[in-house]
Design a protein around this motif. Structure first.
Motif, PDB file in Angstrom:
ATOM      1  N   VAL A  44      81.987  41.068  81.526  1.00  0.00           N
ATOM      2  CA  VAL A  44      81.816  40.635  80.138  1.00  0.00           C
ATOM      3  C   VAL A  44      82.253  39.178  80.064  1.00  0.00           C
ATOM      4  O   VAL A  44      83.310  38.809  80.588  1.00  0.00           O
ATOM      5  CB  VAL A  44      82.644  41.492  79.169  1.00  0.00           C
ATOM      6  CG1 VAL A  44      82.571  40.936  77.750  1.00  0.00           C
ATOM      7  CG2 VAL A  44      82.172  42.940  79.192  1.00  0.00           C
TER       8      VAL A  44
ATOM      9  N   HIS B 137      72.973  41.866  75.438  1.00  0.00           N
ATOM     10  CA  HIS B 137      73.621  41.212  74.313  1.00  0.00           C
ATOM     11  C   HIS B 137      74.991  41.861  74.089  1.00  0.00           C
ATOM     12  O   HIS B 137      75.077  43.084  73.917  1.00  0.00           O
ATOM     13  CB  HIS B 137      72.785  41.358  73.041  1.00  0.00           C
ATOM     14  CG  HIS B 137      71.577  40.470  73.008  1.00  0.00           C
ATOM     15  ND1 HIS B 137      71.677  39.112  72.792  1.00  0.00           N
ATOM     16  CD2 HIS B 137      70.256  40.731  73.173  1.00  0.00           C
ATOM     17  CE1 HIS B 137      70.468  38.587  72.823  1.00  0.00           C
ATOM     18  NE2 HIS B 137      69.582  39.537  73.051  1.00  0.00           N
ATOM     19  N   GLY B 138      76.029  41.051  74.061  1.00  0.00           N
ATOM     20  CA  GLY B 138      77.362  41.603  73.852  1.00  0.00           C
ATOM     21  C   GLY B 138      77.535  42.236  72.484  1.00  0.00           C
ATOM     22  O   GLY B 138      78.274  43.208  72.324  1.00  0.00           O
TER      23      GLY B 138
ATOM     24  N   LEU C 255      85.711  44.405  75.442  1.00  0.00           N
ATOM     25  CA  LEU C 255      85.174  43.210  74.796  1.00  0.00           C
ATOM     26  C   LEU C 255      86.277  42.490  74.019  1.00  0.00           C
ATOM     27  O   LEU C 255      87.197  43.131  73.507  1.00  0.00           O
ATOM     28  CB  LEU C 255      84.018  43.565  73.871  1.00  0.00           C
ATOM     29  CG  LEU C 255      82.667  43.708  74.595  1.00  0.00           C
ATOM     30  CD1 LEU C 255      82.566  45.053  75.290  1.00  0.00           C
ATOM     31  CD2 LEU C 255      81.504  43.518  73.644  1.00  0.00           C
TER      32      LEU C 255
ATOM     33  N   ILE D 272      77.027  40.662  78.447  1.00  0.00           N
ATOM     34  CA  ILE D 272      77.454  41.728  79.342  1.00  0.00           C
ATOM     35  C   ILE D 272      76.489  41.717  80.517  1.00  0.00           C
ATOM     36  O   ILE D 272      75.277  41.571  80.331  1.00  0.00           O
ATOM     37  CB  ILE D 272      77.414  43.112  78.658  1.00  0.00           C
ATOM     38  CG1 ILE D 272      78.355  43.143  77.451  1.00  0.00           C
ATOM     39  CG2 ILE D 272      77.783  44.227  79.649  1.00  0.00           C
ATOM     40  CD1 ILE D 272      78.205  44.395  76.593  1.00  0.00           C
TER      41      ILE D 272
ATOM     42  N   GLY E  15      82.511  37.285  74.796  1.00  0.00           N
ATOM     43  CA  GLY E  15      81.955  38.579  74.425  1.00  0.00           C
ATOM     44  C   GLY E  15      80.479  38.561  74.102  1.00  0.00           C
ATOM     45  O   GLY E  15      79.921  39.586  73.709  1.00  0.00           O
ATOM     46  N   GLN E  16      79.811  37.429  74.282  1.00  0.00           N
ATOM     47  CA  GLN E  16      78.396  37.340  73.933  1.00  0.00           C
ATOM     48  C   GLN E  16      77.486  37.948  74.989  1.00  0.00           C
ATOM     49  O   GLN E  16      76.351  38.325  74.686  1.00  0.00           O
ATOM     50  CB  GLN E  16      78.012  35.870  73.720  1.00  0.00           C
ATOM     51  CG  GLN E  16      78.740  35.195  72.570  1.00  0.00           C
ATOM     52  CD  GLN E  16      78.458  35.878  71.249  1.00  0.00           C
ATOM     53  OE1 GLN E  16      77.293  36.069  70.873  1.00  0.00           O
ATOM     54  NE2 GLN E  16      79.514  36.267  70.553  1.00  0.00           N
TER      55      GLN E  16
END
Length: 567
Positions: free
Chosen positions: A69, A89-90, A28, A76, A73-74
């Motif tokens: 990802v 949710h990241g 991430l 996955i 990074g928000q």
């Protein structure tokens, strides 16, 4: 061929996979977490600092083959053997949506650079694009020529590369139009990765052709020779964040580290069984890989393989004759000089970087970016990063430019060079990206003609945030005063206001004179005509340096009067 003693001892291992095979790995962008997808249907989220398992992410009912990802990074996304796709949710690793069901196994997936689309390829030879807000299928699927193994967006998001069993296909994701197709490894094309600048595409083959090949994204011709070293399927390839190194994972139980510029192996990392996945850490200092040995191993990238720069006392490493021509505005002369230098020594990375800056000064942004990329491929250096950052700004790729400037900071000496580099980045980043730094809120107010509010915002920063970067605030405050002074000069009745603003700018710049900025004015002058903000900053720095240290401007030579008139 170079021979190495493979490294067999990783610096750390993530072993809590409970007899499951990690099939995919992703880091991430917060640099603190890693996600793995395994043969036991679980995703796992790890703490990269402590090496501990943070979360078991349940939802799939079969082997998880694909993982992606988003760049912020928000989000996955993961896909499994039965064709189900799950979004997470990241930040938390919790469900974002329930599984999207499909009839065919998900082989590979990738987010668009903006994160609004997820591309997936499955065993039915189709590529599908999903809207990440609604998670509905976006348009019609792309039917590929053969069985598919990998899908990758280009860094700009304008192209979609798909590796099939027999060829590589390039599509325009918006129109679904295939813009190119070409044979590569003669057999299975296992993996793909783009170079960060989007000018090249790398592919890997299976056991019949266990090589890596580079393709020119403008012609789709092969660049150089195939990279030879692996002896079995090259399952995955990953590129270093800077774009100078490549890591590959193979069924031959090895991870290899390659140099992009010449395709030579730099290091070999030995696993005890086949290796299914590999990626770099966000800072590029580590490699993370795993496979049938049921763990993720972390390896250190050799320090001598990481970016090294020429002498760090200057931003620009330019020959005297070329520098003089640039300082005096002789762009054609400067271009002739550096082009001859390149002809004499095609591996002279500083000449490519210098010509990139010349092209930027001529507003020829495509050629500027091309030369900057050539320089980086030969030898990453501070000058290369600065040149590329400027070229990307000229092409309005501001987010990518900011990343390049951030990389440039890692090549500084942490003292005077850092201060000057901050000025260059500030000139471009503050103007182009008002949300990148809190100081730029003042710039935004200023551009909206809310001059008093802009000044107040900068002053509040110093008062309300004692830990803030004082130099950053003073740079912005000085910039605003110089802009206001320049505006006032355009009207004779406002000459008094102009004097007041320039006086305030000198006062705000007191911190500069205590640093080493004025001693590096020559470098700053070389790049100042590349952007309006650069020009304004260079004039102010020349004024400040001349008033505080005496004669700096005359030492480096005055720019042509037309440049002042223009800006």
């Amino acid at each position: 061929m170079n021979w190495f003693n493979p490294s067999t001892t990783p610096i750390r291992a993530f072993e809590d996979h409970y007899q499951a095979v990690p099939l995919a790995v992703a880091v991430l962008p917060d640099r603190q977490r890693m996600v793995t997808a395994s043969s036991d249907s679980w995703l796992r989220m790890w703490d990269l600092r402590s090496g501990t398992l943070l979360k078991m992410m349940a939802g799939h009912k079969s082997e998880v083959w694909a993982l992606a990802v988003s760049r912020d990074g928000q989000l996955i996304a993961s896909g499994d053997e039965k064709g189900e796709v799950i979004a997470w949710h990241g930040a938390t690793g919790e469900f974002l949506i329930k599984a999207i069901k499909s009839q065919f196994g998900m082989i590979s997936m990738d987010f668009s650079p903006c994160g609004t689309v997820l591309a997936t390829v499955s065993m039915d030879q189709k590529a599908k694009l999903w809207d990440t807000k609604t998670w509905q299928l976006q348009g019609r699927p792309i039917t590929c020529y053969d069985r598919v193994f990998c899908v990758r967006y280009s860094p700009s998001g304008e192209r979609l590369a798909i590796a099939t069993a027999s060829i590589i296909e390039i599509y325009h994701p918006g129109t679904r139009h295939r813009v190119a197709k070409f044979s590569s490894h003669g057999s299975y094309n296992c993996s793909l990765t783009w170079t960060p600048d989007g000018t090249g595409l790398l592919s890997s083959g299976n056991y019949e052709d266990p090589t890596i090949r580079e393709w020119d994204a403008s012609t789709w011709e092969q660049v150089g020779d195939a990279w030879v070293g692996h002896t079995n399927d090259v399952n995955v390839i990953a590129i270093h964040p800077v774009g100078t190194l490549v890591a590959s994972a193979s069924d031959d139980k090895q991870v290899r580290l390659w140099r992009l510029s010449d395709g030579h192996t730099i290091s070999i990392f030995q696993h005890s069984d086949r290796v299914c996945c590999v990626t770099f850490s966000v800072d590029g200092e580590h490699i993370l890989s795993g496979g049938d040995d049921e763990k993720i191993s972390e390896w250190a990238v050799p320090k001598d393989a990481l970016s090294k720069d020429a002498p760090k006392s200057k931003i620009l490493t330019i020959t005297t004759s070329a520098c003089d021509a640039l300082l005096m505005g002789g762009l054609s002369t400067a271009e002739e000089i550096v082009t001859q230098e390149i002809t004499d020594n095609p591996r002279d990375y500083t000449s490519y970087a210098t010509r990139s800056i010349v092209m930027a000064r001529k507003l020829n942004w495509d050629d500027a970016l091309q030369d900057a990329n050539k320089s980086l491929r030969i030898n990453p250096s501070l000058t290369c990063y600065v040149a590329k950052g400027i070229a990307l700004c000229g092409k309005r790729q501001f987010r990518d430019a900011t990343k390049v400037f951030d990389l440039a900071f890692t090549s500084t000496d942490g003292n005077s060079t850092t201060h000057l580099l901050f000025l260059i980045k500030a000139c471009f980043s503050f103007i182009a990206h008002s949300a990148l730094h809190y100081e730029s809120q003042a710039i935004t107010l200023f551009n909206a003609n809310k001059h008093d509010e802009a000044m107040l915002r900068v002053q509040e920063l110093v008062t309300d945030f004692p830990d803030t970067d004082l130099l950053a605030c003073r740079v912005v405050e000085t910039y605003l005063h110089v802009q206001l002074g320049t505006i006032a000069l355009s009207s004779w009745c406002h000459k008094g206001q102009a004097v007041n603003h320039f006086t305030s700018a000198v006062s705000a710049s007191a911190l500069f004179s205590k640093s080493s900025i004025h001693r590096m004015y020559g470098d700053f002058t070389v790049v100042r005509w590349c952007h309006t903000a650069i020009n304004v900053f260079s004039c102010s720095i020349a004024f400040f340096s001349g008033s505080s240290s005496g004669g700096t401007l005359s030492h480096y030579g005055s720019p042509p009067a037309s440049n002042y008139a223009t800006h």
